[in-house]
Scaffold this active site. Sequence first.
Site, short mmCIF file in Angstrom:
data_model
loop_
_atom_site.label_atom_id
_atom_site.label_comp_id
_atom_site.label_asym_id
_atom_site.label_seq_id
_atom_site.Cartn_x
_atom_site.Cartn_y
_atom_site.Cartn_z
N ASP A 289 0.84 -1.21 0.10
CA ASP A 289 0.07 -0.10 0.04
C ASP A 289 0.77 1.28 -0.03
O ASP A 289 2.03 1.26 0.26
CB ASP A 289 -1.10 0.03 1.13
CG ASP A 289 -2.08 1.04 0.79
OD1 ASP A 289 -2.21 1.76 0.13
OD2 ASP A 289 -3.32 0.74 1.62
C1 NOJ Z 1 -4.18 3.96 0.24
C2 NOJ Z 1 -5.24 3.22 0.35
O1 NOJ Z 1 -5.27 2.38 1.39
C3 NOJ Z 1 -5.57 1.79 -0.84
O2 NOJ Z 1 -6.85 1.38 -0.57
C4 NOJ Z 1 -5.39 2.64 -2.01
O3 NOJ Z 1 -5.52 1.66 -3.08
C5 NOJ Z 1 -3.85 3.19 -2.37
N1 NOJ Z 1 -3.89 4.31 -1.28
C6 NOJ Z 1 -3.85 3.85 -3.83
O4 NOJ Z 1 -4.36 4.96 -3.82
#
Ligand code: NOJ
Length: 734
Positions: A289
């Site tokens: 993430d």
């Molecule tokens: C953080 C989030 O937790 C995740 O769900 C998302 O896909 C990514 N950022 C990318 O934006």
Amino acid sequence: MKLSAEQKERVEELLAQMTLEEKIGQMNLESPSIVGGFDVPFEELIEMMTDGRLSKEEFQKIMSTAQRDYHEDDIRAGMVGAMMADDPRKNNELQKIAVEESRLGIPMLTGFDVIHGLRTVYPIAIAEAGTFDPELFERTAHLAARESRAHGINWNFAPMIDVARDSRWGRVSEGPGEDPYLGSTFARAKIRGLQSDTSDTADYVAACLKHYVAYGACESGRDYNTTSMSVSQLHNVYLPTFKAAVEEGAATAMAAFNDLNGVPCTVNPYTLRTILKDLYGLPGFVVSDANGIKECVAHGIAEDEKDAGCQAVNAGLDMDMGTHIYKDHLKQAVEDGRVSMDVLDDAVRRILSVKMWLGLFENPYVPEDVIRLYEQSGLPEADVQTAREAAEKSIVLLKNENGILPLSRGQKISLVGTLAADAKEVCGAWAMSWKEEDCVSILDGLKKSGADLAYYPCGGPEGELNEEEIRRACADSDVIVAVVGELCSMSGEASSKADITLPGKQRELLEKLLASGKPVVTVLMNGRPLALGWEAEHLPVIVEAWHLGIEMGNAVANVLFGDVNPSGKLASSFPSVSGQCPMYYNHPSTGRPGSNSKFTSRYLDAPHEALYPFGHGLSYTTFAYEELHVEEQSDCLHVNVSVKNTGDHTGTETVQLYMQDVTASLVRPVKELRGFAKVELQPGEEKRVELTLKKAEMGFYDNQGQYVKEDGLFRIYVGGNSRDCLCEEIRVKF
Ligand code: NOJ
């Protein structure tokens, strides 16, 4: 995701030609950096908008004026494996650099958060899950996949399949609710919708399962917080959605931010390698993430960024989102012997395989006529119709006293609440690419459907009440429709709340409206189950309308006027007060089940049970359940029940099958969903509904992570929600 022998061979040929730098480049996910005046990565900007630090308008202003660095030189040098962007022309332009100017011409993946639609926004997942409609889950995902491809996006950061039992956590909005069985059904259907139609590259994307794993179990519902649990709980509650999705062929997964039993999911070899890749057989790769690798330093698990990078890649984390740790440190780490070429090759092979399967080597670009079609004609009508159908089916009638609903078009309505007129508030927390012109507010939906109404904003989730508007709303109407709830920015990422009652002065607003003596229909717009103890006691009608996407207003109008009979159910239990969280129906049996007597598992100052339990949802008609029969066969139980429409509207009921393993070697839940069926009934009509419970699905995972089935007594429950069920006992032999 399956590759042909020839595709596998092409991946190997490519891998054999790659330099160490080019391999590392494939493991790097870039996002455009905003340059000039606002120097944060694009992905952080998105997060700022999601968590409310930036409004959508501010975000759009920045995006329209800011200059962006798309890292073209890095793409040219083969140092970008994937990009995060949603503009089709830009995506084509960048892809052209990768394909025509990099040494090996390897196309990039383009990833984006298409969680419940891109420009055509469908209901948030917690709402859509409540339709209990796998065919619909699949259809909305498939339309989203096609729309993504038309924008040059070939990798969707979806489905979000975190089981979540604590509504203080803002991200309950993004996932399918509290139940592993419903969540797994949702996960499978989403994978089919996103990935299974592979005859034309325009029709499918690579899914990305997130957030792996147990992110929804964050302690006290606070986002990014620690999680800890037994092996059995992990396997019984938090892993099943991921297991189901991988069985269905899901291509990739995203590691969650949280630590699990002390090991951050980003660097966790047990969850990433042992379970996800070796046991389940994830065919593609795992991405971190955003900034996840770097955060292992803050977790106190890595000494520095390089150390974090080594731990991550060795644990099975193949692609770095948001930092340049792999790009900056992996070469040295390989040379130092801290990371082996085998580990690196495995990661790159997985990434190339996804690209090969997506057909990117043959069709790297969005055709110009497809781009023009979206630019000129707007949204396809079929997509809009599906958005409306999904929105209508997601609405849950929580309470309807004295048959106040449905309304008739002759009634004079006072529509109240700032949310009612705000088309910018219908799409929910994780939607970014909608256009206001496509979004229908409740005010617009009611007007279009021929309502006789006057609108009085009166107040909303923030700010003061307007007493004069309240007075006028109460004075001149037959019925008041009050739209209250949460702004989109109050749920989603980084939007946990300790108090999940209606925010601001909305309860006071409802009190004032009730004091008029007029019937008050309350429509909720929100991204999480709210604590509605007061509302349930005082309000005659409560309609849970969530954030339903672009067609919200039309869907709400159709339900309020009875053109559509509500059939949605709750995918998540609603508490009376915030302090009951975490609140979920399928909790383990305690030795002292909550009751009215003192020494039981209860609260002195609040009920111990849900206010509205999982599976609850009324209709304009009523259903009666009778004659439950359970019959054992060699490999399954045949369950059938008679369901009768006892009211005077045609309606659709979701018949739910639960089981309880009454005596087992581990404490088991009081009830567990194991099946459901939808049945449409005319007034007075009765049908026998048949459900099958496979014996293979009657076991549980023990604390060694082994699936066991134990002979003995089971209770089989069938009903219209998780609380009110008929029950039969049966002894089962496996
Ligand atoms: C953080 C989030 O937790 C995740 O769900 C998302 O896909 C990514 N950022 C990318 O934006």
